[in-house]
Design a protein around this motif. Structure first.
Motif, PDB file in Angstrom:
ATOM      1  N   MET A 158      87.919  87.566 -28.460  1.00 46.59           N
ATOM      2  CA  MET A 158      87.807  86.178 -28.889  1.00 46.59           C
ATOM      3  C   MET A 158      89.208  85.678 -29.250  1.00 46.59           C
ATOM      4  O   MET A 158      90.056  86.500 -29.594  1.00 46.59           O
ATOM      5  N   PRO A 159      89.496  84.396 -29.251  1.00 40.73           N
ATOM      6  CA  PRO A 159      88.569  83.327 -28.896  1.00 40.73           C
ATOM      7  C   PRO A 159      88.478  83.119 -27.383  1.00 40.73           C
ATOM      8  O   PRO A 159      89.423  83.429 -26.655  1.00 40.73           O
ATOM      9  N   ILE A 160      87.328  82.616 -26.943  1.00 44.36           N
ATOM     10  CA  ILE A 160      87.174  82.224 -25.538  1.00 44.36           C
ATOM     11  C   ILE A 160      86.590  80.817 -25.496  1.00 44.36           C
ATOM     12  O   ILE A 160      86.007  80.362 -26.476  1.00 44.36           O
ATOM     13  N   LYS A 161      86.741  80.175 -24.348  1.00 42.75           N
ATOM     14  CA  LYS A 161      86.112  78.879 -24.154  1.00 42.75           C
ATOM     15  C   LYS A 161      84.605  79.100 -24.062  1.00 42.75           C
ATOM     16  O   LYS A 161      84.145  80.081 -23.471  1.00 42.75           O
ATOM     17  N   CYS A 162      83.850  78.187 -24.662  1.00 41.81           N
ATOM     18  CA  CYS A 162      82.400  78.210 -24.592  1.00 41.81           C
ATOM     19  C   CYS A 162      81.820  79.609 -24.842  1.00 41.81           C
ATOM     20  O   CYS A 162      81.402  80.296 -23.914  1.00 41.81           O
ATOM     21  N   PRO A 163      81.817  80.034 -26.121  1.00 43.59           N
ATOM     22  CA  PRO A 163      81.403  81.414 -26.435  1.00 43.59           C
ATOM     23  C   PRO A 163      79.995  81.775 -25.972  1.00 43.59           C
ATOM     24  O   PRO A 163      79.671  82.957 -25.894  1.00 43.59           O
ATOM     25  N   VAL A 164      79.146  80.788 -25.660  1.00 41.98           N
ATOM     26  CA  VAL A 164      77.800  81.139 -25.188  1.00 41.98           C
ATOM     27  C   VAL A 164      77.750  81.351 -23.681  1.00 41.98           C
ATOM     28  O   VAL A 164      76.789  81.919 -23.165  1.00 41.98           O
TER      29      VAL A 164
ATOM     30  N   CYS B 104      87.903  85.903 -35.743  1.00 42.80           N
ATOM     31  CA  CYS B 104      87.743  84.714 -34.915  1.00 42.80           C
ATOM     32  C   CYS B 104      86.290  84.331 -34.808  1.00 42.80           C
ATOM     33  O   CYS B 104      85.415  85.082 -35.154  1.00 42.80           O
ATOM     34  N   ILE B 105      86.084  83.108 -34.298  1.00 44.68           N
ATOM     35  CA  ILE B 105      84.726  82.676 -34.061  1.00 44.68           C
ATOM     36  C   ILE B 105      84.476  82.591 -32.562  1.00 44.68           C
ATOM     37  O   ILE B 105      85.392  82.291 -31.820  1.00 44.68           O
TER      38      ILE B 105
END
Lengths: 411, 105
Positions: A158-164, B104-105
């Motif tokens: 993480m972080p990533i775009k659009c975690p879902v 992080c989230i």
């Protein structure tokens, strides 16, 4: 003198803030210049559908320039760096752009080279990412030819775009192989660095349950150190292994490299330290940022960018008028989670409130944290809103920047 | 708020054993905490990471993520996992006497 407003990036955030500000100011009051390196605006939520043949690449791409209103100058040029002290942007061809107010909206960059082996043998053949148009297209061919084995879906960190999106990918893969009649010959493994299926507890439990119901294996706390395309293995730093025949990998994300070349602008990952409420950067009072380019503790997602746009417009207008910034972003985000078989789930949350069950935006609205056909239609319809309401900077009826509380089950 | 005694002094910790007040920490405590975590001897690279974690906490109000550590501490992520096998960010934060990193989230 007209204010010189320069906006870096012509994606979701750059486009919508440019259009909003153009409506706000006459030509004599402000000049607005937008910079991006190409003319390819991808509707990124559409990338999820490409690997499964549910969208063609052509369907989700438009011209960046064409999304900008009349009276906005578009400069197509790579960005070399920002000189904060001189209030100047240096472009790739040596051109210099002076600004009175700068908006950083250049999003996140994918960094597949930072993971050992990821772009080595097998990259683009059995190791893919669906976070780019090329990657999603190549993955579509791989999945089309797939007749059994293990599909690993791996978030490196993480972080990533659009975690879902990686979870949606798993759900759609389950539907895709079921539809083709070979689901019993396919193992799907979701491999995440988190300690659960998702970041927020209530949604994590629900989504974890949905993986289980679909027979998708969940591997948690896996910090990917190496992707061995040839051997078909994901290897973690603590030396665990997950085998695969095809892997869909979400690479490390960072800010854009030019941020790193601009002293004082970014953090160690090249994201721009930004006040989570006002969206003013820590770099300088006349630099603001929105969307994936910031370090604010919200998801990197179009809906966040959209809601930030509201607040940012107000604060820029106040800043240029010499007033205090009083508009404040609450971290509101919502997203449709595609769950396969023509259904989707909706989640709605902010900095303080995690995704909860209930209805959106009020008690009679769309179901939250629950699969439904209505949400799937909402997800499909959203592309129209994106091009015709969100980018032009119009409000979407009934959906405001602040998170609605009515309709949420809080206990 | 729970307390516990480390290297002869009483300190404030949270439910998971992370310090809540980094000023109560000293190097003798680090040695003892490391032993509890299965690290028999703190080598120079361990100390580099420990001091770096404390400085980051002082500057930014939260401990760094593993990735940020790998980019800025001078120790690669691979080495970090060799030094602190149970997850460098959390394990090193505990030994360095700083609160649990927000992550992080």
């Amino acid at each position: 003198m007209a204010h010189r407003i320069v906006i870096l990036g012509a994606g979701t955030g750059g486009t919508l803030i440019a259009n909003r500000l153009r409506r706000r100011y006459g030509d004599a009051e402000a000049s607005i210049t937008v910079v991006d390196q190409d003319d390819v605006h991808v509707y990124q939520p559409g990338l999820l559908f490409v690997p499964f043949g549910l969208a063609r690449p052509d369907d989700i791409v438009r011209s960046r320039r064409d999304q900008l209103h009349k009276g906005i100058a578009y400069v197509q040029n790579p960005i070399d760096r920002v000189d904060i002290e001189a209030q100047t942007v240096h472009l790739g061809d040596g051109t210099e752009l002076g600004y009175d107010l700068l908006v950083v909206a250049t999003g996140a960059a994918l960094l597949p080279d930072e993971t050992e082996g990821l772009t080595g043998p097998g990259w683009g053949e059995k190791v893919h990412t669906f976070y780019t148009l090329e990657g999603a297209t190549a993955l579509a061919q791989s999945l089309d030819a797939f007749d059994g084995g293990t599909l690993a879906v791996n978030v490196v960190d993480m972080p990533i775009k659009c975690p879902v999106a990686p979870l949606e990918f798993c759900f759609l893969a389950d539907w895709f192989f079921t539809d083709r009649g070979i689901r019993d010959r396919v193992d799907i493994t979701y491999v995440t660095p988190l300690d659960a299926a998702f970041t927020k507890p209530v949604a994590a439990e629900r989504l974890g349950g949905m993986l289980q119901e679909r027979g998708i294996e969940l591997v948690t706390e896996f910090n990917t150190g190496e992707v061995d395309g040839e051997g078909g293995r994901l290897v973690s730093y603590d030396e665990r292994e997950v085998p695969f025949d095809v892997a869909a990998v979400i690479p490390l994300h960072g800010g854009q490299p030019y941020v790193g070349r601009s002293p004082g602008l970014g953090d160690e990952l090249d994201f721009v330290p930004t006040d989570p409420g006002t969206l003013q950067s820590a770099a300088a009072p006349n630099i603001f940022a929105l969307g994936d380019a910031t370090n604010v503790p919200a998801s990197k997602a179009g809906s966040v960018t959209h809601f930030e746009g509201d607040v940012l417009e107000e604060n820029i207008v106040r800043f240029l008028a010499g007033q205090d910034l009083d508009a404040s972003y609450d971290g509101h985000a919502n997203c449709f989670i595609e769950t396969g078989f023509g259904k989707a789930m909706l989640i709605d949350f902010n900095y303080e409130t995690e995704p909860l069950p209930g209805h959106f935006p009020t008690n009679v609205g769309m179901p939250l944290l629950k699969e439904s056909r209505l949400n799937h239609l909402g997800k499909l319809m959203f592309q129209w809103f994106y091009w015709h309401a969100l980018l032009p900077g119009r409000d979407i009826p009934g959906i405001g920047a602040d998170m609605p509380r009515a309709g949420k089950q809080t206990s | 708020m729970p307390t516990r005694t480390i290297a002869g002094s009483e300190v404030d910790v949270n439910d998971e054993g992370f310090f809540t007040d980094p000023s109560q920490w000293n190097e003798d405590m680090a040695v003892e905490l490391a032993k509890e975590s299965g690290i028999d001897e703190l080598t120079d690279p361990h100390w580099t990471v420990i001091h770096f974690m404390r400085k980051e906490y002082d500057d930014k109000g939260t401990g760094p993520t593993v990735r940020a550590l790998g980019k800025t501490s001078g120790v690669t992520v691979k080495e970090l996992y060799q030094l602190f096998p149970k997850g460098p960010a959390k394990m090193a934060a505990k030994i360095a006497g700083i609160p649990k990193p927000r992550g992080c989230i």
